[in-house]
Design a protein around this motif. Structure first.
Motif, PDB file in Angstrom:
ATOM      1  N   LEU A 305      36.877  30.484  52.808  1.00  0.00           N
ATOM      2  CA  LEU A 305      37.944  30.257  51.828  1.00  0.00           C
ATOM      3  C   LEU A 305      37.974  28.799  51.378  1.00  0.00           C
ATOM      4  O   LEU A 305      38.141  28.507  50.178  1.00  0.00           O
ATOM      5  CB  LEU A 305      39.300  30.648  52.423  1.00  0.00           C
ATOM      6  CG  LEU A 305      39.557  32.145  52.588  1.00  0.00           C
ATOM      7  CD1 LEU A 305      40.793  32.380  53.458  1.00  0.00           C
ATOM      8  CD2 LEU A 305      39.738  32.821  51.233  1.00  0.00           C
ATOM      9  N   SER A 306      37.800  27.874  52.325  1.00  0.00           N
ATOM     10  CA  SER A 306      37.810  26.446  51.988  1.00  0.00           C
ATOM     11  C   SER A 306      36.662  26.106  51.037  1.00  0.00           C
ATOM     12  O   SER A 306      36.842  25.397  50.037  1.00  0.00           O
ATOM     13  CB  SER A 306      37.702  25.602  53.260  1.00  0.00           C
ATOM     14  OG  SER A 306      38.778  25.856  54.136  1.00  0.00           O
ATOM     15  N   GLY A 307      35.466  26.605  51.355  1.00  0.00           N
ATOM     16  CA  GLY A 307      34.309  26.311  50.513  1.00  0.00           C
ATOM     17  C   GLY A 307      34.442  26.901  49.117  1.00  0.00           C
ATOM     18  O   GLY A 307      34.094  26.254  48.118  1.00  0.00           O
ATOM     19  N   ALA A 308      34.972  28.127  49.023  1.00  0.00           N
ATOM     20  CA  ALA A 308      35.127  28.771  47.727  1.00  0.00           C
ATOM     21  C   ALA A 308      36.150  28.037  46.862  1.00  0.00           C
ATOM     22  O   ALA A 308      35.930  27.809  45.663  1.00  0.00           O
ATOM     23  CB  ALA A 308      35.545  30.226  47.914  1.00  0.00           C
ATOM     24  N   ALA A 309      37.265  27.631  47.458  1.00  0.00           N
ATOM     25  CA  ALA A 309      38.285  26.913  46.700  1.00  0.00           C
ATOM     26  C   ALA A 309      37.766  25.560  46.220  1.00  0.00           C
ATOM     27  O   ALA A 309      38.079  25.111  45.105  1.00  0.00           O
ATOM     28  CB  ALA A 309      39.540  26.733  47.557  1.00  0.00           C
ATOM     29  N   LEU A 310      36.955  24.895  47.052  1.00  0.00           N
ATOM     30  CA  LEU A 310      36.370  23.613  46.645  1.00  0.00           C
ATOM     31  C   LEU A 310      35.452  23.798  45.439  1.00  0.00           C
ATOM     32  O   LEU A 310      35.490  23.002  44.486  1.00  0.00           O
ATOM     33  CB  LEU A 310      35.605  23.001  47.811  1.00  0.00           C
ATOM     34  CG  LEU A 310      34.939  21.645  47.549  1.00  0.00           C
ATOM     35  CD1 LEU A 310      35.976  20.598  47.175  1.00  0.00           C
ATOM     36  CD2 LEU A 310      34.133  21.200  48.771  1.00  0.00           C
ATOM     37  N   LEU A 311      34.640  24.849  45.464  1.00  0.00           N
ATOM     38  CA  LEU A 311      33.746  25.113  44.344  1.00  0.00           C
ATOM     39  C   LEU A 311      34.536  25.396  43.063  1.00  0.00           C
ATOM     40  O   LEU A 311      34.181  24.920  41.981  1.00  0.00           O
ATOM     41  CB  LEU A 311      32.834  26.300  44.682  1.00  0.00           C
ATOM     42  CG  LEU A 311      31.805  26.705  43.607  1.00  0.00           C
ATOM     43  CD1 LEU A 311      30.911  25.525  43.233  1.00  0.00           C
ATOM     44  CD2 LEU A 311      30.963  27.874  44.099  1.00  0.00           C
ATOM     45  N   LEU A 312      35.628  26.142  43.175  1.00  0.00           N
ATOM     46  CA  LEU A 312      36.470  26.419  42.014  1.00  0.00           C
ATOM     47  C   LEU A 312      37.070  25.136  41.438  1.00  0.00           C
ATOM     48  O   LEU A 312      37.262  25.005  40.224  1.00  0.00           O
ATOM     49  CB  LEU A 312      37.596  27.389  42.389  1.00  0.00           C
ATOM     50  CG  LEU A 312      37.177  28.833  42.663  1.00  0.00           C
ATOM     51  CD1 LEU A 312      38.339  29.624  43.254  1.00  0.00           C
ATOM     52  CD2 LEU A 312      36.693  29.504  41.383  1.00  0.00           C
ATOM     53  N   GLY A 313      37.370  24.188  42.313  1.00  0.00           N
ATOM     54  CA  GLY A 313      37.970  22.947  41.856  1.00  0.00           C
ATOM     55  C   GLY A 313      37.012  22.033  41.120  1.00  0.00           C
ATOM     56  O   GLY A 313      37.435  21.255  40.264  1.00  0.00           O
ATOM     57  N   VAL A 314      35.706  22.120  41.444  1.00  0.00           N
ATOM     58  CA  VAL A 314      34.768  21.138  40.883  1.00  0.00           C
ATOM     59  C   VAL A 314      33.896  21.695  39.762  1.00  0.00           C
ATOM     60  O   VAL A 314      33.354  20.924  38.970  1.00  0.00           O
ATOM     61  CB  VAL A 314      33.846  20.557  41.987  1.00  0.00           C
ATOM     62  CG1 VAL A 314      34.676  19.855  43.052  1.00  0.00           C
ATOM     63  CG2 VAL A 314      32.964  21.636  42.600  1.00  0.00           C
ATOM     64  N   THR A 315      33.761  23.022  39.663  1.00  0.00           N
ATOM     65  CA  THR A 315      32.815  23.541  38.674  1.00  0.00           C
ATOM     66  C   THR A 315      33.483  23.841  37.333  1.00  0.00           C
ATOM     67  O   THR A 315      34.594  24.372  37.287  1.00  0.00           O
ATOM     68  CB  THR A 315      32.133  24.818  39.192  1.00  0.00           C
ATOM     69  OG1 THR A 315      31.163  25.244  38.227  1.00  0.00           O
ATOM     70  CG2 THR A 315      33.141  25.952  39.389  1.00  0.00           C
ATOM     71  N   ASP A 317      31.600  25.693  35.231  1.00  0.00           N
ATOM     72  CA  ASP A 317      30.735  26.783  34.822  1.00  0.00           C
ATOM     73  C   ASP A 317      31.321  28.138  35.217  1.00  0.00           C
ATOM     74  O   ASP A 317      31.658  28.350  36.386  1.00  0.00           O
ATOM     75  CB  ASP A 317      29.356  26.607  35.470  1.00  0.00           C
ATOM     76  CG  ASP A 317      28.362  27.652  34.989  1.00  0.00           C
ATOM     77  OD1 ASP A 317      28.190  28.667  35.687  1.00  0.00           O
ATOM     78  OD2 ASP A 317      27.778  27.452  33.910  1.00  0.00           O
ATOM     79  N   TRP A 318      31.440  29.046  34.251  1.00  0.00           N
ATOM     80  CA  TRP A 318      32.048  30.355  34.511  1.00  0.00           C
ATOM     81  C   TRP A 318      31.263  31.163  35.541  1.00  0.00           C
ATOM     82  O   TRP A 318      31.842  31.821  36.396  1.00  0.00           O
ATOM     83  CB  TRP A 318      32.174  31.143  33.208  1.00  0.00           C
ATOM     84  CG  TRP A 318      32.593  32.570  33.419  1.00  0.00           C
ATOM     85  CD1 TRP A 318      31.861  33.683  33.184  1.00  0.00           C
ATOM     86  CD2 TRP A 318      33.851  33.029  33.923  1.00  0.00           C
ATOM     87  NE1 TRP A 318      32.571  34.816  33.506  1.00  0.00           N
ATOM     88  CE2 TRP A 318      33.801  34.437  33.965  1.00  0.00           C
ATOM     89  CE3 TRP A 318      35.014  32.380  34.350  1.00  0.00           C
ATOM     90  CZ2 TRP A 318      34.866  35.214  34.400  1.00  0.00           C
ATOM     91  CZ3 TRP A 318      36.077  33.151  34.795  1.00  0.00           C
ATOM     92  CH2 TRP A 318      35.996  34.549  34.817  1.00  0.00           C
ATOM     93  N   MET A 319      29.936  31.110  35.489  1.00  0.00           N
ATOM     94  CA  MET A 319      29.148  31.889  36.445  1.00  0.00           C
ATOM     95  C   MET A 319      29.346  31.387  37.869  1.00  0.00           C
ATOM     96  O   MET A 319      29.347  32.177  38.815  1.00  0.00           O
ATOM     97  CB  MET A 319      27.664  31.852  36.058  1.00  0.00           C
ATOM     98  CG  MET A 319      27.353  32.555  34.741  1.00  0.00           C
ATOM     99  SD  MET A 319      28.059  34.235  34.653  1.00  0.00           S
ATOM    100  CE  MET A 319      27.203  35.041  36.015  1.00  0.00           C
ATOM    101  N   VAL A 323      30.649  33.312  41.287  1.00  0.00           N
ATOM    102  CA  VAL A 323      30.028  33.186  42.611  1.00  0.00           C
ATOM    103  C   VAL A 323      31.052  32.738  43.645  1.00  0.00           C
ATOM    104  O   VAL A 323      31.093  33.248  44.779  1.00  0.00           O
ATOM    105  CB  VAL A 323      28.845  32.188  42.557  1.00  0.00           C
ATOM    106  CG1 VAL A 323      28.337  31.882  43.968  1.00  0.00           C
ATOM    107  CG2 VAL A 323      27.714  32.746  41.702  1.00  0.00           C
ATOM    108  N   ALA A 324      31.896  31.779  43.265  1.00  0.00           N
ATOM    109  CA  ALA A 324      32.922  31.286  44.194  1.00  0.00           C
ATOM    110  C   ALA A 324      33.833  32.416  44.643  1.00  0.00           C
ATOM    111  O   ALA A 324      34.238  32.486  45.817  1.00  0.00           O
ATOM    112  CB  ALA A 324      33.741  30.174  43.532  1.00  0.00           C
TER     113      ALA A 324
END
Length: 411
Positions: A305-315, A317-319, A323-324
């Protein structure tokens, strides 16, 4: 204490359907219908109206959950303690939809969500207490895995229904009402529940002083489990409540895919998230009692969950957003599959199960009240827009993971 009646597959399946159906009554309401309704009242102030309504509604939810659990603990009926209140809560929940539907001002929207949260939690508290009452220890692993799918499944199904089902607001509310009634009323009418012995039923006011009410927090593991659920629920709320606005404004989904609405993008990420949830939850349910270390599974979920939320915060890109949400769903599945068993394992007493589970459920409803307030601060004060909510969610998920690791009673 009375001996538990053996439970068979019919009860477990019907309970899971009722549980999922109940959450179908709340997930699309809070994530789709309420934000859209707030925008219809005042498009320029939609975030403020929505946040205010969610805040007061969730304060009411916390009160309703504890009260619903305490009343069912103290109910003496030939139909049992929990089932009558499940029926009452379901009927009141559907009635509350009408109040919200007919609201035309910010104040009336607040009134509508307060009515809804009070009614829904009168349904939810005794329904959850039945898990502790009826499900034996050797089946809690399997059932916890199944129930871990409930909220993510409700979110995804609700998102799909809102995007591709009836589009008028009245028809959408009517659809949710029908689902709640069809899922919960037959279960409450047809399932069996032993009436508790007279010694286990007390007067309504007994044990409800402030000191007695919060006595379970003297137990270290109960307090840690409460903190885990509070932090996880806060992270979920920060991600979920404003996701529709994030897809529409920060990602610009309609500009990327002309002719598509933000609701369609929302249903897509909820669907891929559900794939992750179902994959992990199915494996956990299949393994059942063979899983000896529930805590490690929950910790793994917190990391995902932590990794996915971090990716959502920085990307941007819709794709990568899609993935997140695959990893986000896997994290939800891992944590959710042990959540019910974890919370039941740390209950300090049997006679106050309903009330104590109400306290634990307060850890879910409080974030629904505080997260919108935190969101207003984050949105206005840090300059990252909706992405700042995901960074805050990372902190919540990481702290929850650390608190889960500190619980001693659960391996």
């Amino acid at each position: 204490m009375s001996e538990r009646r053996p439970v068979g597959p019919a009860f477990l399946i019907s309970y899971a359907i009722a549980y999922i159906g109940a959450f179908l009554g709340v997930a699309p309401l809070l994530q789709i219908l309420a934000p859209v309704h707030a925008a219809a009242i005042d498009p320029a102030a939609k975030a403020a109206i929505f946040s205010q309504a969610i805040f007061y509604g969730c304060v009411a939810a916390g009160f309703g959950n504890i009260l619903g659990g305490a009343i069912s603990d103290r109910t003496r009926s030939r139909h049992g303690r929990r089932r009558p209140w499940i029926i009452v809560g379901a009927v009141l929940t559907v009635a509350s939809y009408a109040v919200l539907l007919w609201s035309r001002t910010p104040f009336m929207m607040v009134v509508g969500l307060v009515c809804f949260q009070l009614a829904f939690n009168v349904l939810l508290a005794p329904l959850i207490a039945l898990f502790a009452d009826r499900v034996p220890d050797n089946r809690r692993g399997v059932m916890s895995g199944v129930l871990g799918m409930a909220y993510p499944l409700a979110v995804t199904m609700g998102s799909v229904i809102m995007a591709w089902g009836p589009q008028s607001e009245t028809a959408r509310f009517a659809t949710l009402g029908g689902i709640v009634l069809l899922a919960t009323i037959p279960f409450a009418l047809l399932s069996r529940e032993d009436a508790p012995p007279p010694g286990e039923v007390r007067a309504l006011s007994s044990g409800l002083s402030p000191r007695s009410l919060f006595k379970p927090f003297a137990n270290r593991d109960f307090s840690l489990a409460w903190a885990v659920r509070f932090l996880i629920a806060t992270g979920y709320s920060l991600v979920a409540f404003y996701l529709l606005y994030y897809i529409a404004d920060a990602i610009g989904y309609a500009d990327l895919y002309p002719g598509q609405t933000a609701e369609a993008g929302h249903s897509l990420v909820m669907t891929v998230s559900l794939i992750g949830v179902l994959g992990v939850s199915f494996l956990v349910a299949l393994a059942g009692s063979r899983i000896r270390r529930r805590k490690l599974l929950g910790i793994g979920g917190g990391v995902l969950l932590s990794g996915a939320a971090l990716l959502l915060g920085v990307t941007p890109d819709w794709m990568l957003v899609v993935v997140a949400f695959v990893f986000y769903g896997m994290g939800q599945g891992a944590f959710g599959s042990i959540e019910m068993a974890l919370m039941t394992d740390v209950l300090p007493s049997a006679e106050d199960r309903g009330k104590d589970l109400g306290l634990i459920n307060l850890a879910v409803t409080l974030p629904q009240a505080t997260a919108p307030l935190a969101a207003l601060v984050l949105l206005e004060g840090f300059g990252f827009g909706f992405r700042s909510l995901f960074f805050a969610a990372v902190a919540c998920f990481a702290c929850a993971t650390l608190a889960l690791a500190a619980i001693r009673r659960v391996r």
